[in-house]
Motif scaffolding. Structure first.
Motif, PDB file in Angstrom:
ATOM      1  N   UNK B   3       0.785  -0.985  -0.030  1.00 47.29           N
ATOM      2  CA  UNK B   3       0.014   0.015   0.088  1.00 47.29           C
ATOM      3  C   UNK B   3       0.894   1.247  -0.055  1.00 47.29           C
ATOM      4  N   UNK B   4       0.352   2.221  -0.645  1.00 44.93           N
ATOM      5  CA  UNK B   4       1.071   3.515  -0.810  1.00 44.93           C
ATOM      6  C   UNK B   4       0.117   4.757  -0.413  1.00 44.93           C
ATOM      7  N   UNK B   5       0.711   5.518   0.350  1.00 45.08           N
ATOM      8  CA  UNK B   5      -0.018   6.880   0.587  1.00 45.08           C
ATOM      9  C   UNK B   5       0.494   7.765  -0.439  1.00 45.08           C
ATOM     10  N   UNK B   6      -0.200   8.432  -0.985  1.00 44.78           N
ATOM     11  CA  UNK B   6       0.010   9.575  -2.016  1.00 44.78           C
ATOM     12  C   UNK B   6      -0.635  11.153  -1.712  1.00 44.78           C
ATOM     13  N   UNK B   7       0.302  12.145  -2.090  1.00 49.22           N
ATOM     14  CA  UNK B   7      -0.347  13.367  -1.964  1.00 49.22           C
ATOM     15  C   UNK B   7      -0.049  14.035  -3.302  1.00 49.22           C
ATOM     16  N   UNK B  51      -1.018  -1.369  -4.889  1.00 55.93           N
ATOM     17  CA  UNK B  51      -0.362  -1.425  -6.552  1.00 55.93           C
ATOM     18  C   UNK B  51       0.819  -2.521  -6.015  1.00 55.93           C
ATOM     19  N   UNK B  52       1.006  -3.079  -7.381  1.00 55.95           N
ATOM     20  CA  UNK B  52       2.435  -4.165  -7.239  1.00 55.95           C
ATOM     21  C   UNK B  52       3.456  -3.642  -6.754  1.00 55.95           C
ATOM     22  N   UNK B  53       3.845  -2.396  -7.110  1.00 59.20           N
ATOM     23  CA  UNK B  53       5.256  -1.700  -6.614  1.00 59.20           C
ATOM     24  C   UNK B  53       5.058  -0.361  -6.947  1.00 59.20           C
ATOM     25  N   UNK B  54       6.017   0.268  -6.243  1.00 59.95           N
ATOM     26  CA  UNK B  54       5.877   1.881  -6.529  1.00 59.95           C
ATOM     27  C   UNK B  54       5.886   2.434  -7.710  1.00 59.95           C
ATOM     28  N   UNK B  55       6.659   1.670  -8.833  1.00 61.74           N
ATOM     29  CA  UNK B  55       6.591   2.250 -10.213  1.00 61.74           C
ATOM     30  C   UNK B  55       5.198   2.261 -10.684  1.00 61.74           C
ATOM     31  N   UNK B  56       4.516   0.874 -10.424  1.00 63.47           N
ATOM     32  CA  UNK B  56       3.009   1.006 -10.785  1.00 63.47           C
ATOM     33  C   UNK B  56       2.128   1.904 -10.248  1.00 63.47           C
ATOM     34  N   UNK B  57       2.482   2.365  -9.022  1.00 60.84           N
ATOM     35  CA  UNK B  57       1.413   3.186  -8.103  1.00 60.84           C
ATOM     36  C   UNK B  57       1.830   4.546  -8.745  1.00 60.84           C
ATOM     37  N   UNK B  58       3.040   4.962  -9.030  1.00 61.08           N
ATOM     38  CA  UNK B  58       3.221   6.281  -9.397  1.00 61.08           C
ATOM     39  C   UNK B  58       2.534   6.465 -10.951  1.00 61.08           C
ATOM     40  N   UNK B  59       2.556   5.303 -11.688  1.00 58.71           N
ATOM     41  CA  UNK B  59       2.100   5.357 -13.082  1.00 58.71           C
ATOM     42  C   UNK B  59       0.451   5.527 -13.022  1.00 58.71           C
ATOM     43  N   UNK B  60      -0.166   4.775 -12.067  1.00 60.74           N
ATOM     44  CA  UNK B  60      -1.519   5.009 -11.748  1.00 60.74           C
ATOM     45  C   UNK B  60      -1.963   6.425 -11.554  1.00 60.74           C
ATOM     46  N   UNK B  61      -1.056   6.938 -10.433  1.00 64.68           N
ATOM     47  CA  UNK B  61      -1.084   8.360  -9.997  1.00 64.68           C
ATOM     48  C   UNK B  61      -0.846   9.506 -10.923  1.00 64.68           C
TER      49      UNK B  61
END
Lengths: 89, 89
Positions: B3-7, B51-61
């Motif tokens: 899980x990732x927290x994003x702002x 997300x599967x990993x940080x790169x994937x999370x970043x892409x979605x965001x």
């Protein structure tokens, strides 16, 4: 007079519903992003101000945050404050 | 799944007028705070996602920020992303 850069983050209190955030979460699902568990939308106020010192700047910003930027009934705020480096050598 | 927290901070482009910010600056003057030289109001989106990993999370965001959170014609956005520590020992 010293200058300060400030950022005030205004967010809804956790007990307050955020319909705009919920709508954004639903829209994200429709765009194919399905892993979002929480989403809250808030405001950010970026400003520069002059004050005699950091304590004075903080005092003024606390006043503005409580009275102007946030509605304390439904919103919390947090303050980031840092001096602006003077460019005159 | 991690899980990732994003702002996501969404701000008006510097070339775009900010009447709400100007109104807040005038109101600050009336409250006795006169040293404000710049004031811009933006949005902040706080969210948690899996997300599967940080790169994937970043892409979605990045997709969401461009398509949903910000209007790229008049707004810029910036993204802060960090993993949420897992609490299951």
């Amino acid at each position: 007079m010293p200058r300060f850069h400030a950022r005030v983050l205004v967010s809804l209190r956790p007990s307050v519903l955020d319909p705009a955030g919920e709508a954004a979460r639903s829209a994200a699902n429709r765009l194919g992003v399905e892993g979002i568990s929480k989403l809250r939308i808030g405001k950010v106020v970026d400003l520069e101000l002059e004050a005699d010192n950091e304590a004075e700047a903080r005092k003024q910003l606390e006043l503005l945050s409580d009275r102007l930027f946030a509605n304390p009934v439904i919103e919390d705020w947090s303050l980031e404050l840092q001096p602006v480096p003077t460019t005159t050598a």
